[in-house]
Enzyme design. Structure first.
Site, PDB file in Angstrom:
ATOM      1  N   LYS A   1       0.845  -1.194   0.000  1.00 16.35           N
ATOM      2  CA  LYS A   1       0.000   0.000   0.000  1.00 16.35           C
ATOM      3  C   LYS A   1       0.889   1.256   0.000  1.00 16.35           C
ATOM      4  O   LYS A   1       0.682   2.169  -0.767  1.00 16.35           O
ATOM      5  CB  LYS A   1      -0.910  -0.038   1.237  1.00 16.35           C
TER       6      LYS A   1
ATOM      7  N   GLU B   1      10.423  -4.723   4.624  1.00 17.20           N
ATOM      8  CA  GLU B   1      10.482  -6.145   4.250  1.00 17.20           C
ATOM      9  C   GLU B   1      10.217  -6.301   2.747  1.00 17.20           C
ATOM     10  O   GLU B   1      10.931  -7.004   2.032  1.00 17.20           O
ATOM     11  CB  GLU B   1       9.425  -6.954   5.026  1.00 17.20           C
TER      12      GLU B   1
ATOM     13  N   GLY C   1      -4.916  -1.862   4.915  1.00 14.42           N
ATOM     14  CA  GLY C   1      -4.099  -2.984   4.444  1.00 14.42           C
ATOM     15  C   GLY C   1      -4.769  -4.328   4.674  1.00 14.42           C
ATOM     16  O   GLY C   1      -4.826  -5.182   3.787  1.00 14.42           O
ATOM     17  N   ARG C   2      -5.337  -4.512   5.855  1.00 10.87           N
ATOM     18  CA  ARG C   2      -5.930  -5.821   6.185  1.00 10.87           C
ATOM     19  C   ARG C   2      -7.326  -5.999   5.577  1.00 10.87           C
ATOM     20  O   ARG C   2      -7.974  -7.024   5.799  1.00 10.87           O
ATOM     21  CB  ARG C   2      -5.941  -6.024   7.696  1.00 10.87           C
TER      22      ARG C   2
ATOM     23  N   GLU D   1      -5.036  -6.750  14.692  1.00  9.13           N
ATOM     24  CA  GLU D   1      -4.524  -5.425  14.314  1.00  9.13           C
ATOM     25  C   GLU D   1      -5.657  -4.397  14.367  1.00  9.13           C
ATOM     26  O   GLU D   1      -5.439  -3.221  14.602  1.00  9.13           O
ATOM     27  CB  GLU D   1      -3.885  -5.471  12.914  1.00  9.13           C
TER      28      GLU D   1
ATOM     29  N   HIS E   1      -5.314 -33.326  17.054  1.00 11.77           N
ATOM     30  CA  HIS E   1      -4.201 -34.172  17.487  1.00 11.77           C
ATOM     31  C   HIS E   1      -3.043 -33.342  18.019  1.00 11.77           C
ATOM     32  O   HIS E   1      -1.931 -33.846  18.151  1.00 11.77           O
ATOM     33  CB  HIS E   1      -3.755 -35.061  16.327  1.00 11.77           C
TER      34      HIS E   1
ATOM     35  N   LYS F   1       9.134  -0.837  14.415  1.00  8.12           N
ATOM     36  CA  LYS F   1       9.722  -0.451  13.122  1.00  8.12           C
ATOM     37  C   LYS F   1      10.781   0.633  13.342  1.00  8.12           C
ATOM     38  O   LYS F   1      11.867   0.592  12.781  1.00  8.12           O
ATOM     39  CB  LYS F   1       8.650   0.128  12.189  1.00  8.12           C
TER      40      LYS F   1
HETATM   41  O1  LIG Z   1       1.058  -2.737   2.243  1.00 10.34           O
HETATM   42  P1  LIG Z   1       2.136  -2.138   3.054  1.00 10.34           P
HETATM   43  O2  LIG Z   1       2.096  -0.626   3.036  1.00 10.34           O
HETATM   44  O3  LIG Z   1       3.494  -2.637   2.608  1.00 10.34           O
HETATM   45  O4  LIG Z   1       1.934  -2.544   4.555  1.00 10.34           O
HETATM   46  C1  LIG Z   1       1.953  -3.873   4.963  1.00 10.34           C
HETATM   47  C2  LIG Z   1       1.357  -4.059   6.316  1.00 10.34           C
HETATM   48  O5  LIG Z   1       2.046  -3.290   7.273  1.00 10.34           O
HETATM   49  C3  LIG Z   1       1.164  -2.788   8.253  1.00 10.34           C
HETATM   50  O6  LIG Z   1       1.049  -1.426   8.091  1.00 10.34           O
HETATM   51  C4  LIG Z   1       1.611  -3.106   9.646  1.00 10.34           C
HETATM   52  O7  LIG Z   1       2.978  -2.957   9.781  1.00 10.34           O
HETATM   53  C5  LIG Z   1      -0.146  -3.487   7.958  1.00 10.34           C
HETATM   54  O8  LIG Z   1      -1.248  -2.808   8.420  1.00 10.34           O
HETATM   55  C6  LIG Z   1      -0.074  -3.632   6.484  1.00 10.34           C
HETATM   56  O9  LIG Z   1      -1.001  -4.569   6.023  1.00 10.34           O
END
Ligand SMILES: O=P(O)(O)OC[C@H]1O[C@](O)(CO)[C@@H](O)[C@@H]1O
Length: 551
Positions: free
Chosen positions: A211, A217, A271-272, A357, A388, A516
């Protein structure tokens, strides 16, 4: 209407909570076993079916009077008013000053959702059409890589830019006739290296899903993927082998991904809540545009149900309010999600972000501390595997853990043997959790098995199940795209309902920021470029120990 609760509204909610709590002792005076015995209509009273999706909440420590009080609480917290605000595009995400309109992502042509007076539905459909055209061409081979038709698509994203598409792609595997789908999320180099190991760069496409297009990452993994392509195919191959989904189109462009390979979305999509947007592109590539649109249509059907059904016939409202009862009145801090569907392997992981979240918050919309415990710990694993592993604790552990059992009456596979067993196990577990087994029953069984009375006495306590453990069962016919869309939207709206009761912002996520920030500060220390002496003694000691182990 204000998003923040007035003093009068807060008092009304407090009163409704007090009224709700007055039901606890009466309800707890009886076990569920007794309640079922006393009321042959209990299932009819405490279950609800809408458009083929059944929610059975009768196996909860609850009765009809408590449900009425729960719905009074929902009214006092103005679930209906806040729901209307969400549908109207009001900025109910107050800490980010944003509308919350994932419902617009599944709107049908002709419907209208407005943000700041602008109808966003045509924008949504323009992106959906562009995604469909792109998907059709990738799937047919009209858009190809340096080595011909794409055989593999690697989605690079994390959080909402990974969990939704990864979960949905797996859930819809019977519909999968496009390129193989892979998902890389973790910054741990093992993730991308293990994924790329068996892939051919000449027929692999990368989707960079973010987003913000700043998430470390994702940007790190995208950089590694870019290098992999460049090393194998040359710099000029990047354009052909990458596409992106983001709200930050300028940043995508700077990465070198052309605008006709970039699929946008908007700041009113959390995002979620983004699997319905361009972030769903890996799903569409896998199952095709038609199935993806059926998935959207399922969510849309649940949106309309949530918007229009009266509270006492409303699936997300009832699921949410039973959760409030378990969390705030009975005081259970966790909730298990147990799909009896192997293809929902990632559903609990997806719901963890969705729920935790969203509702893992400790202050209300006005910044004051919450007055009730908020979101539970959500976890789970598909049945029967979980049986199990950890069900021992569900049945005989010291803390009852409410659980949602999710199951389809039918499977995609023709062979009924497996599905019959799966269904029998699912029902057996909820029955066992509800009924339990008394010590007398355990003892009688042992005697019937031929154990001498002293041995039966010794073993009976170990074979006793307290029962009275709450479960919901969500039953549908078949996990097709439409049903999956409904199921996910059901949970999205139950999170909304609970967040409304607690008066929190379910749509921000400030709790992920501090880590972060500190990771950014610690990186040069890990790299040996800065001293960690000023950190706390544990962190400084760990930095030194890492340096020694890496020397
Ligand atoms: O889509 P992005 O901006 O890379 O963010 C990834 C995820 O990181 C977050 O902001 C949390 O760190 C989530 O809410 C989001 O889904």
């Amino acid at each position: 209407m204000s998003a923040v609760r007035t003093a009068a509204a807060a008092a009304a909610v407090a009163n409704a909570f007090a009224a709700l709590r007055s039901h606890k002792d009466r309800v707890e005076a009886q076990s569920m076993r007794q309640m079922f015995a006393a009321d042959p209509q209990r299932f009819q009273r405490l279950s609800l079916s809408a458009d083929g999706m059944l929610l059975d909440y009768s196996k909860n420590r609850i009765d009809t009077a408590a449900v009425v009080a729960l719905l009074d609480l929902a009214r006092a917290a103005d679930v209906e008013g806040r729901r209307a605000m969400m549908f109207a595009g009001d900025k109910i995400n107050v800490t980010e000053n944003r509308a919350v309109l994932h419902i617009a992502l599944r709107a049908q042509p002709g419907e209208s959702y407005k943000v700041d007076g602008h109808d966003v539905v045509p924008d949504v459909h323009a992106v959906l059409d562009a995604m469909s055209a792109f998907s059709d061409k990738v799937r047919s081979g009209a858009i190809a890589g340096k080595g011909g038709k794409f055989t593999d698509v690697v989605n690079i994203g994390i959080g909402g830019s990974d969990l939704g598409p990864a979960m949905v792609t797996r859930a819809l595997s019977p519909y999968h006739d496009g390129p193989r789908a892979h998902f890389v999320s973790n910054v741990d180099g093992a993730h991308i290296h293990d994924t790329l190991k068996d892939l051919d760069p000449a027929t692999t496409m990368f989707l960079v899903a973010s987003k913000t297009f700043t998430t470390v990452e994702t940007m790190t993994n995208a950089g590694t993927a870019r290098q992999w392509i460049v090393e194998a195919l040359g710099e000029e191959a990047v354009g052909d082998h990458f596409a992106a989904m983001s709200t930050a189109l300028d940043k995508v462009n700077a990465f070198g991904i052309a605008s006709d390979r970039t699929f946008g979305f908007w700041d009113w999509v959390g995002g979620r809540y983004s699997v319905w947007s361009a972030i769903g592109l890996p799903v569409m590539l896998a199952v095709g545009p038609e199935n993806f649109r059926a998935f959207l249509a399922g969510a849309h059907a649940m949106d309309l149900h949530f918007r229009d059904a009266p509270l006492d016939r409303n699936l997300p409202v009832l699921l949410g309010m039973v959760g409030v009862w378990n969390r705030n009145v009975l005081g259970f801090p966790a909730k298990a999600v147990l799909p009896y569907d192997q293809r929902l392997l990632r559903f609990a992981a997806y719901l963890q972000q969705q729920d935790m979240e969203s509702n893992g918050k400790r202050v209300m919309l006005d910044g004051s501390p919450v007055t009730q415990p908020t979101g539970p710990l959500v976890w789970g694993e598909p049945g029967t595997n979980g049986q199990h592993a950890f069900y021992q604790l569900l049945h005989q552990g010291t803390d009852p853990i409410p659980a949602d059992f999710i199951v389809g009456a039918r499977a995609h596979e023709k062979d009924d043997v497996h599905q019959h067993l799966l269904l029998a196990n699912c029902l057996a577990q909820t029955e066992a959790l509800m009924k339990g087994r008394t010590t007398e029953e355990a003892r009688a069984e042992l005697i019937a098995e031929g154990k001498p009375p002293t041995e039966a006495d010794r073993l009976a306590p170990h074979k006793t199940f307290p029962g009275n453990r709450p479960t919901n069962t969500i039953l549908y016919q078949l996990l097709d795209p439409f049903t999956l869309g409904r199921l996910i939207a059901l949970y999205e709206h139950q999170v909304f309902v609970q967040g409304t009761i607690w008066g929190i912002d379910s749509f921000d996520q400030w709790g992920v920021e501090l880590g972060k920030q500190l990771a950014k500060e610690l990186l040069p220390m890990i790299e040996g470029k800065e001293s960690a002496d000023k950190r706390d003694a544990s962190t400084a000691g760990l930095v030194a120990a890492i340096a020694a182990l890496r020397a």
